[in-house]
Scaffold this active site. Structure first.
Site, short mmCIF file in Angstrom:
data_model
loop_
_atom_site.label_atom_id
_atom_site.label_comp_id
_atom_site.label_asym_id
_atom_site.label_seq_id
_atom_site.Cartn_x
_atom_site.Cartn_y
_atom_site.Cartn_z
N ASP A 1 -11.43 19.41 19.22
CA ASP A 1 -10.69 18.62 18.38
C ASP A 1 -11.74 16.90 18.31
OD1 ASP A 1 -9.30 17.42 16.70
OD2 ASP A 1 -7.37 17.07 17.55
N CYS B 1 0.66 -1.21 -0.28
CA CYS B 1 -0.11 -0.23 0.12
C CYS B 1 0.36 1.38 0.06
CB CYS B 1 -1.16 0.36 1.02
SG CYS B 1 -1.66 1.59 1.56
N CYS C 1 -11.37 18.04 11.36
CA CYS C 1 -11.03 16.56 9.62
C CYS C 1 -12.86 16.81 9.01
CB CYS C 1 -10.57 15.57 10.63
SG CYS C 1 -11.99 14.83 11.35
N1 SAH Z 1 -7.15 15.50 20.42
C1 SAH Z 1 -6.77 14.27 20.06
C2 SAH Z 1 -8.18 13.66 19.53
C3 SAH Z 1 -8.87 13.81 18.85
S1 SAH Z 1 -10.11 13.22 17.58
C4 SAH Z 1 -5.58 14.29 19.29
O1 SAH Z 1 -5.13 14.85 18.42
O2 SAH Z 1 -5.18 12.98 19.11
C5 SAH Z 1 -11.65 13.04 18.98
C6 SAH Z 1 -11.45 12.87 20.38
O3 SAH Z 1 -12.91 12.52 20.49
C7 SAH Z 1 -11.42 11.01 19.74
O4 SAH Z 1 -10.59 10.79 20.86
C8 SAH Z 1 -13.23 10.59 20.41
O5 SAH Z 1 -12.64 9.17 21.51
C9 SAH Z 1 -13.34 11.87 21.28
N2 SAH Z 1 -15.29 11.56 20.99
C10 SAH Z 1 -15.46 11.83 20.13
N3 SAH Z 1 -17.14 12.28 20.63
C11 SAH Z 1 -17.17 12.24 21.71
C12 SAH Z 1 -17.99 13.28 22.92
N4 SAH Z 1 -19.02 13.11 22.93
N5 SAH Z 1 -17.16 14.02 23.95
C13 SAH Z 1 -15.67 14.11 24.36
N6 SAH Z 1 -15.31 13.46 23.38
C14 SAH Z 1 -15.68 11.90 22.48
#
Ligand code: SAH
Length: 385
Positions: free
Chosen positions: A314, A92, A341
């Protein structure tokens, strides 16, 4: 000029992994820039996208589906786009090549150990998926064997044989997924070699990442993205900072030395467990993590009368929700640094925040996912007083 897809990748174009494979990299960047500008330019400045010097083999978290073919036996690959047919992928272009080599060896070992691939229709067979995580800076490699039952026959010999072929592997975990689901990982885990996680370094800090914790797939670009997020936060050392949707605590930990205190919130309990360990490993004392829905958590801290100066957020692809955003309105932080994203949901959430007198100062797109249609954007909003 379009490239001959079959020459570039045997699996293309049936494998939906990289839908921009035929587009030269410079053009991919132009497309992504336009995509973000179309959505966000009306709100403020959009800086030029930050692309990669070496846009291939960037994925450090990779996953293969296992399937069976009468002629060739067990093999691995990706799902064909929008189906559950497994397309063979032995090389890949997006994935770290160390992972490719391990997947290919697991094909061979599965044959000699007579391990059958799981069949989604009949429910028979053992090996469903293999997930590999590689620490970019540490070189640590975690292999997660996703099985339909907890028993791997000749487990010790299998581990021995795999490690002999790949002494670079630092940990092997069995994950049991016995449900009829399109989710890759199940609930139960058993560490069969090493520590059960990898560590990686980003922005000078060390992070532990367990099989189920979120961690960006492209560590080279992630570091640049986080640096920009922290620059946008413009911390002076006096601020109370919230890191919402914090995963393993990466952004909050990297920002903590310039803040008075940081509060991280995240739903996934494995990620929160990692985050707590990560704060400790890095000797950070001014950060606390909570395992909760981010919206519910903001409601709670607003009720407690907490002050929030800067908010990092995020969220996943579907963006944030009204509970969260309405509460941001109440808490009224001076600055919001939104890492997204999905520029569509970023725009939607930005429109919502405008009601509370936030304006977008600027946004910078980052190409975290070359050869795919995805783009990451970090965006600064500030509150008009
Ligand atoms: N800021 C981190 C993760 C971003 S990804 C980094 O940069 O690595 C988004 C994250 O949101 C994931 O870890 C997911 O588990 C979390 N997430 C999803 N829904 C959520 C919610 N309702 N409340 C809190 N966290 C949540």
């Amino acid at each position: 000029m379009k490239q001959d897809l079959k020459k570039v990748c045997q699996a293309a174009p049936r494998c939906g992994g990289c839908n921009m494979l035929e587009v030269p990299y410079e053009e991919q960047l132009i497309k992504k820039q336009k995509m973000v500008e179309k959505l966000l330019k009306q709100f403020g400045k959009v800086n030029p996208i930050v692309g990669m010097d070496e846009p291939m083999y960037y994925r450090h978290k990779v996953h293969a589906v296992y399937a069976y073919d009468k002629k060739k036996g067990i093999y691995h690959g990706n799902y064909e786009e929008k189906t559950h047919r497994v397309i063979r992928v032995s090389h890949c272009l997006l994935e770290d090549q160390r992972a490719d080599a391990i997947f290919n060896s697991i094909d061979d070992l599965a044959r000699s150990f007579k391990i059958r691939a799981y069949d989604e229709d009949s429910g028979y067979g053992l090996l469903r998926h293999v997930l590999i995580r590689i620490g970019h800076y540490t070189g640590q490699i975690l292999v997660v064997l996703v099985l339909s039952s907890p028993i791997l026959p000749s487990k010790n010999n299998f581990v021995k044989a795999l490690r002999k072929l790949h002494p670079e592997i630092t940990s092997i975990v069995i994950n049991v997924n016995d449900k009829n689901t399109s989710m890759v990982l199940g609930d139960k885990e058993q560490v069969i070699y090493g520590r059960g996680y990898i560590e990686d370094q980003i922005c000078g800090y060390t992070f532990r990442i367990s099989p189920k914790s979120f961690y960006q797939v492209n560590p080279v670009q992630t570091q640049l993205l986080y640096q920009k997020a922290i620059e946008y936060a413009a911390l002076t050392g006096r601020e109370t900072v919230v890191d919402a949707y914090c995963g393993t605590g990466t952004i909050g930990i990297a920002a903590s030395k310039n803040a008075d205190r940081v509060i991280g919130v995240e739903l996934n309990k494995d990620a929160v467990r990692d985050a707590v360990v990560n704060a400790k490993t890095n000797g950070i004392k001014n950060i606390q993590f909570y395992q909760k829905d981010a919206g519910q958590f903001l409601v709670q801290i607003a009720q407690n009368g907490e002050r929030v100066d800067v908010l990092f957020m995020d969220p996943p692809r579907n963006g944030s929700d009204e509970t969260f955003l309405s509460c941001v309105g109440k808490l009224a932080p001076n600055r919001i640094v939104y890492v997204s994203c999905n520029p569509e949901t970023l725009k939607r959430d930005l429109e919502f925040l405008k009601k509370f007198k936030y304006r977008m100062v600027e946004a910078t797109p980052y190409d975290l996912f070359p050869f795919t249609g995805h783009v990451e954007t970090v965006c600064l909003f500030s509150k008009l007083r």
